[in-house]
Design an enzyme around this catalytic site. Structure first.
Site, PDB file in Angstrom:
ATOM      1  N   LYS A   1      18.991  15.624 -27.018  1.00  0.00           N
ATOM      2  CA  LYS A   1      18.794  15.426 -28.453  1.00  0.00           C
ATOM      3  C   LYS A   1      17.810  14.259 -28.683  1.00  0.00           C
ATOM      4  O   LYS A   1      17.495  13.519 -27.740  1.00  0.00           O
ATOM      5  CB  LYS A   1      20.163  15.180 -29.109  1.00  0.00           C
ATOM      6  CG  LYS A   1      21.106  16.413 -29.005  1.00  0.00           C
ATOM      7  CD  LYS A   1      22.481  16.123 -29.589  1.00  0.00           C
ATOM      8  CE  LYS A   1      23.385  17.355 -29.473  1.00  0.00           C
ATOM      9  NZ  LYS A   1      24.745  17.080 -30.028  1.00  0.00           N
TER      10      LYS A   1
ATOM     11  N   TYR B   1      23.007  25.719 -35.140  1.00  0.00           N
ATOM     12  CA  TYR B   1      24.319  25.158 -35.499  1.00  0.00           C
ATOM     13  C   TYR B   1      24.966  25.910 -36.668  1.00  0.00           C
ATOM     14  O   TYR B   1      25.775  25.333 -37.387  1.00  0.00           O
ATOM     15  CB  TYR B   1      24.172  23.677 -35.833  1.00  0.00           C
ATOM     16  CG  TYR B   1      24.061  22.766 -34.617  1.00  0.00           C
ATOM     17  CD1 TYR B   1      25.070  22.724 -33.639  1.00  0.00           C
ATOM     18  CD2 TYR B   1      22.966  21.922 -34.441  1.00  0.00           C
ATOM     19  CE1 TYR B   1      24.984  21.883 -32.532  1.00  0.00           C
ATOM     20  CE2 TYR B   1      22.874  21.074 -33.326  1.00  0.00           C
ATOM     21  CZ  TYR B   1      23.890  21.061 -32.380  1.00  0.00           C
ATOM     22  OH  TYR B   1      23.810  20.223 -31.289  1.00  0.00           O
TER      23      TYR B   1
ATOM     24  N   ASN C   1      25.226  11.745 -29.660  1.00  0.00           N
ATOM     25  CA  ASN C   1      25.845  12.027 -28.359  1.00  0.00           C
ATOM     26  C   ASN C   1      24.894  12.635 -27.330  1.00  0.00           C
ATOM     27  O   ASN C   1      25.316  13.276 -26.378  1.00  0.00           O
ATOM     28  CB  ASN C   1      27.147  12.829 -28.539  1.00  0.00           C
ATOM     29  CG  ASN C   1      26.937  14.179 -29.178  1.00  0.00           C
ATOM     30  OD1 ASN C   1      25.804  14.573 -29.465  1.00  0.00           O
ATOM     31  ND2 ASN C   1      28.008  14.908 -29.389  1.00  0.00           N
TER      32      ASN C   1
ATOM     33  N   HIS D   1      23.219  18.432 -25.829  1.00  0.00           N
ATOM     34  CA  HIS D   1      23.935  19.649 -26.225  1.00  0.00           C
ATOM     35  C   HIS D   1      24.128  20.553 -25.015  1.00  0.00           C
ATOM     36  O   HIS D   1      23.241  20.624 -24.158  1.00  0.00           O
ATOM     37  CB  HIS D   1      23.124  20.421 -27.273  1.00  0.00           C
ATOM     38  CG  HIS D   1      23.559  21.863 -27.388  1.00  0.00           C
ATOM     39  ND1 HIS D   1      24.652  22.239 -28.130  1.00  0.00           N
ATOM     40  CD2 HIS D   1      23.095  22.993 -26.809  1.00  0.00           C
ATOM     41  CE1 HIS D   1      24.822  23.560 -28.002  1.00  0.00           C
ATOM     42  NE2 HIS D   1      23.884  24.039 -27.206  1.00  0.00           N
TER      43      HIS D   1
ATOM     44  N   GLU E   1      21.389  31.159 -27.341  1.00  0.00           N
ATOM     45  CA  GLU E   1      20.623  29.933 -27.599  1.00  0.00           C
ATOM     46  C   GLU E   1      19.320  29.900 -26.789  1.00  0.00           C
ATOM     47  O   GLU E   1      18.296  29.434 -27.298  1.00  0.00           O
ATOM     48  CB  GLU E   1      21.503  28.712 -27.303  1.00  0.00           C
ATOM     49  CG  GLU E   1      22.636  28.587 -28.325  1.00  0.00           C
ATOM     50  CD  GLU E   1      23.720  27.579 -27.944  1.00  0.00           C
ATOM     51  OE1 GLU E   1      23.579  26.881 -26.922  1.00  0.00           O
ATOM     52  OE2 GLU E   1      24.716  27.492 -28.695  1.00  0.00           O
TER      53      GLU E   1
END
Ligand code: GTP
Ligand code: MG
Length: 149
Positions: A9, A49, A112, A115, A126
């Protein structure tokens, strides 16, 4: 064969953690089949998402993912989806075990760093969403006979 979509990310890219994160999957013994640095468009982040659309944090999550380039990866291997989730650790980095990526490298759910797909079906979905035709490479790793009997 099983495949998973892993993404560093924007915080992971900004904090210089790309190499460290790639290394953990490489060292484990999974095979990299796709890799790119990418500034993602809003519609792609929202589609990725979409299951979280009703959550109060959804707008913040989308702003986070759009806040800078991400590193998109496809990894392949037997059991790679569940194993990658274990390597990544719990969603909340303060709850994630030491030794996991989030446990070692992050402090907050909203930052965080990485992913990982949550099922083999979502892995395929994905990878198809984030990579164009021809961007994923099928290749034979010289390590294969040294990783599996
Ligand atoms: P991903 O691998 O990114 O899908 O994380 P996950 O599977 O561990 O968690 P989940 O799919 O439930 O949530 C997706 C992402 O939304 C998380 O990784 C966080 O970045 C973000 N997120 C989840 N819950 C919260 C929350 O309560 N607050 C904020 N700010 N972000 C959240
Ligand atoms: Mg998830």
């Amino acid at each position: 064969v099983e495949e998973t979509y892993i993404m560093v990310k924007p915080d992971g890219v900004q904090r210089g953690l790309v190499g460290e994160i790639i290394s953990r999957f490489e060292k484990k013994g999974f095979k990299l089949t796709g890799l790119k640095l990418f500034q993602c468009p809003r519609d792609l982040a929202e589609e990725h998402y979409k299951d979280l659309k009703s959550k109060s944090f959804f707008p913040k999550l989308i702003e986070y993912i759009l806040s800078g380039p991400v590193v998109c990866m496809a990894w392949e291997g037997v059991g790679v989806v569940a194993s990658a989730r274990k390597l990544i650790g719990s969603t909340d980095p303060l709850q994630a075990e030491p030794g996991t990526i989030r446990g070692d490298l992050a402090v907050q759910t909203g930052r965080n760093v990485v992913h990982g797909s949550d099922s083999p079906e979502n892995g395929k979905r994905e990878i198809a969403l984030w990579f164009k035709e021809g961007e994923v490479c099928q290749w034979t790793s010289a390590q294969a006979p040294w990783l599996r009997e």
